[in-house]
Design a protein around this motif. Sequence first.
Motif, short mmCIF file in Angstrom:
data_model
loop_
_atom_site.label_atom_id
_atom_site.label_comp_id
_atom_site.label_asym_id
_atom_site.label_seq_id
_atom_site.Cartn_x
_atom_site.Cartn_y
_atom_site.Cartn_z
N PRO A 17 42.90 42.25 49.68
CA PRO A 17 42.63 41.04 50.46
C PRO A 17 41.14 40.81 50.63
O PRO A 17 40.40 41.73 51.01
CB PRO A 17 43.30 41.35 51.82
N GLY A 18 40.68 39.61 50.32
CA GLY A 18 39.26 39.32 50.48
C GLY A 18 38.40 40.35 49.80
O GLY A 18 37.55 40.97 50.43
N SER A 19 38.64 40.55 48.51
CA SER A 19 38.02 41.67 47.80
C SER A 19 36.50 41.64 47.84
O SER A 19 35.86 42.68 47.78
CB SER A 19 38.50 41.68 46.35
N GLY A 20 35.90 40.47 47.95
CA GLY A 20 34.46 40.39 48.05
C GLY A 20 33.79 40.30 46.69
O GLY A 20 34.37 40.59 45.64
N ARG A 21 32.54 39.92 46.71
CA ARG A 21 31.83 39.63 45.46
C ARG A 21 31.58 40.88 44.63
O ARG A 21 31.61 40.83 43.40
CB ARG A 21 30.51 38.93 45.77
N LEU A 22 31.33 42.01 45.28
CA LEU A 22 31.06 43.23 44.52
C LEU A 22 32.30 43.69 43.76
O LEU A 22 32.21 44.09 42.59
CB LEU A 22 30.57 44.34 45.46
N VAL A 23 33.47 43.64 44.42
CA VAL A 23 34.70 44.02 43.73
C VAL A 23 34.99 43.04 42.61
O VAL A 23 35.40 43.44 41.50
CB VAL A 23 35.88 44.09 44.72
N GLU A 24 34.77 41.75 42.86
CA GLU A 24 35.00 40.75 41.82
C GLU A 24 34.04 40.96 40.65
O GLU A 24 34.40 40.73 39.49
CB GLU A 24 34.82 39.34 42.41
N THR A 25 32.83 41.40 40.95
CA THR A 25 31.88 41.70 39.88
C THR A 25 32.37 42.86 39.02
O THR A 25 32.35 42.79 37.78
CB THR A 25 30.50 42.04 40.47
N ALA A 26 32.81 43.93 39.68
CA ALA A 26 33.34 45.07 38.93
C ALA A 26 34.58 44.67 38.14
O ALA A 26 34.76 45.09 36.98
CB ALA A 26 33.68 46.21 39.89
N TYR A 27 35.42 43.83 38.75
CA TYR A 27 36.64 43.36 38.09
C TYR A 27 36.29 42.57 36.83
O TYR A 27 36.87 42.78 35.76
CB TYR A 27 37.40 42.49 39.08
N THR A 28 35.33 41.66 36.95
CA THR A 28 34.91 40.85 35.80
C THR A 28 34.32 41.73 34.71
O THR A 28 34.62 41.55 33.51
CB THR A 28 33.88 39.81 36.25
N PHE A 29 33.49 42.66 35.09
CA PHE A 29 32.85 43.56 34.12
C PHE A 29 33.89 44.38 33.37
O PHE A 29 33.87 44.46 32.13
CB PHE A 29 31.87 44.48 34.85
N VAL A 30 34.82 44.99 34.10
CA VAL A 30 35.83 45.85 33.48
C VAL A 30 36.78 45.04 32.60
O VAL A 30 37.12 45.46 31.49
CB VAL A 30 36.60 46.62 34.57
N TYR A 31 37.19 43.88 33.07
CA TYR A 31 38.15 43.08 32.32
C TYR A 31 37.54 42.47 31.05
O TYR A 31 38.27 41.97 30.19
CB TYR A 31 38.74 41.98 33.20
N THR A 32 36.23 42.52 30.93
CA THR A 32 35.61 42.03 29.71
C THR A 32 35.95 42.90 28.51
O THR A 32 36.07 42.40 27.39
CB THR A 32 34.08 41.98 29.87
N PHE A 33 36.17 44.21 28.75
CA PHE A 33 36.32 45.09 27.58
C PHE A 33 37.47 46.09 27.65
O PHE A 33 37.79 46.71 26.63
CB PHE A 33 35.02 45.88 27.37
N HIS A 34 38.13 46.28 28.79
CA HIS A 34 39.07 47.40 28.85
C HIS A 34 40.29 47.19 27.95
O HIS A 34 40.69 48.10 27.22
CB HIS A 34 39.46 47.74 30.29
N MET A 35 40.88 45.99 27.93
CA MET A 35 41.99 45.75 27.01
C MET A 35 41.51 45.62 25.56
O MET A 35 42.17 46.13 24.64
CB MET A 35 42.79 44.53 27.43
N PRO A 36 40.38 44.97 25.28
CA PRO A 36 39.88 44.98 23.90
C PRO A 36 39.70 46.38 23.33
O PRO A 36 40.00 46.60 22.15
CB PRO A 36 38.53 44.25 24.03
N VAL A 37 39.24 47.33 24.14
CA VAL A 37 39.09 48.71 23.63
C VAL A 37 40.44 49.26 23.22
O VAL A 37 40.59 49.86 22.14
CB VAL A 37 38.44 49.61 24.70
N PHE A 38 41.46 49.09 24.07
CA PHE A 38 42.80 49.57 23.73
C PHE A 38 43.29 48.95 22.42
O PHE A 38 43.84 49.62 21.55
CB PHE A 38 43.78 49.20 24.85
#
Length: 356
Positions: free
Chosen positions: A51-72
């Motif tokens: 809930p209300g994850s905040g900008r830092l969590v959203e930043t980490a989320y965006t960063f991770v989602y850029t490549f984690h499934m492509p790597v798999f």
Amino acid sequence: MPSLTSHPPGPAGSGAPAAVLPRPGRDPFFDNAKYLAIVLVAMGHSWEPLPGSGRLVETAYTFVYTFHMPVFIILAGYFSRGLELRADRVWKLVTGLVVPYCVFEVAYTLFERLTGSPQFPLSPLTPYWLLWFLPALFLWRLTTPFWETIRWPVAVALVIAAMGAVTSNIGGDLHLQRILQFLPYYVLGLQLRPAHFDFVRSRAVRVASVPICLVALAAAYWAVPRTTTSWFFRRYGAEQLGSPAWTGAVVTLVLFTCALVLSACFLAWVPNRRLWMTALGAGTLYGYLLHGFVVKGAVKLDLYEADVLSTPPGRILVSVVAAVVVTVLCSPPVRRVFRFAVEPRLDRARKPRPAP
């Protein structure tokens, strides 16, 4: 496992797809990479209900989602090189991907019905949340001989992905939009050779990866209030996300470039020696398929409503718990218990092979 963790070559009946350029035994680098990637996948899924994850969590989320499934997907393509569509190989694709998909589609449907959604539909053509990957990998692998035959396969796959991104009337069956938009990563994996992985593990790439990741994090922080993370799901066309159709092609190329660069940065820091995590790399499909029950269960139990999860320490706690849970789910004891569902042995259902 038959999809992400197979290493060339596989013994008869092992479920491992044929591949060229075999290496003796399992390479710990790839098992380590798959384990670390599945940890990122689980952490990303655990952040979604915050809930209300905040900008830092959203930043980490965006960063991770850029490549984690492509790597798999790149690794899945790499270990599908030379796949021949012989009867025995197709049988292994069906038992290793289609059967587990059906089993877990039913299992997640029952889970939803027993935990507060009694009318939850069983829709085999509409994969439940994370199950889209199994039919996607099945279809990608069926097309492997085609991609290994044509010239410029990655360019052709990118054109197909871009066409998918600019089209908004693709149906939801089997999450076809995702299958098309993630296709270039699988095709890229088919083109890779051991020398490419040796290059990304070089000292020069490792050093360069640090400032690149810092810039990527800064870019993700900037982008959080200005765009939607739905682009990273590859589930929608551009118009469905409120953008002109032509932007789908541009975003496809941008995301592919970013994913390729960050995947190289990620792989540059993966240990290439045998460690405690190496054995867990063989069970990443177990962690992938099973951790959804934990995340969805936590949501249904209102665990995400705890006040502590609105604080930075609480969000760190969620990340650590997700990493620990998926680690346990990849462990040999869990794999032994759930092997009947993830790696079913259906030899009795197969017609006897004629004697030569």
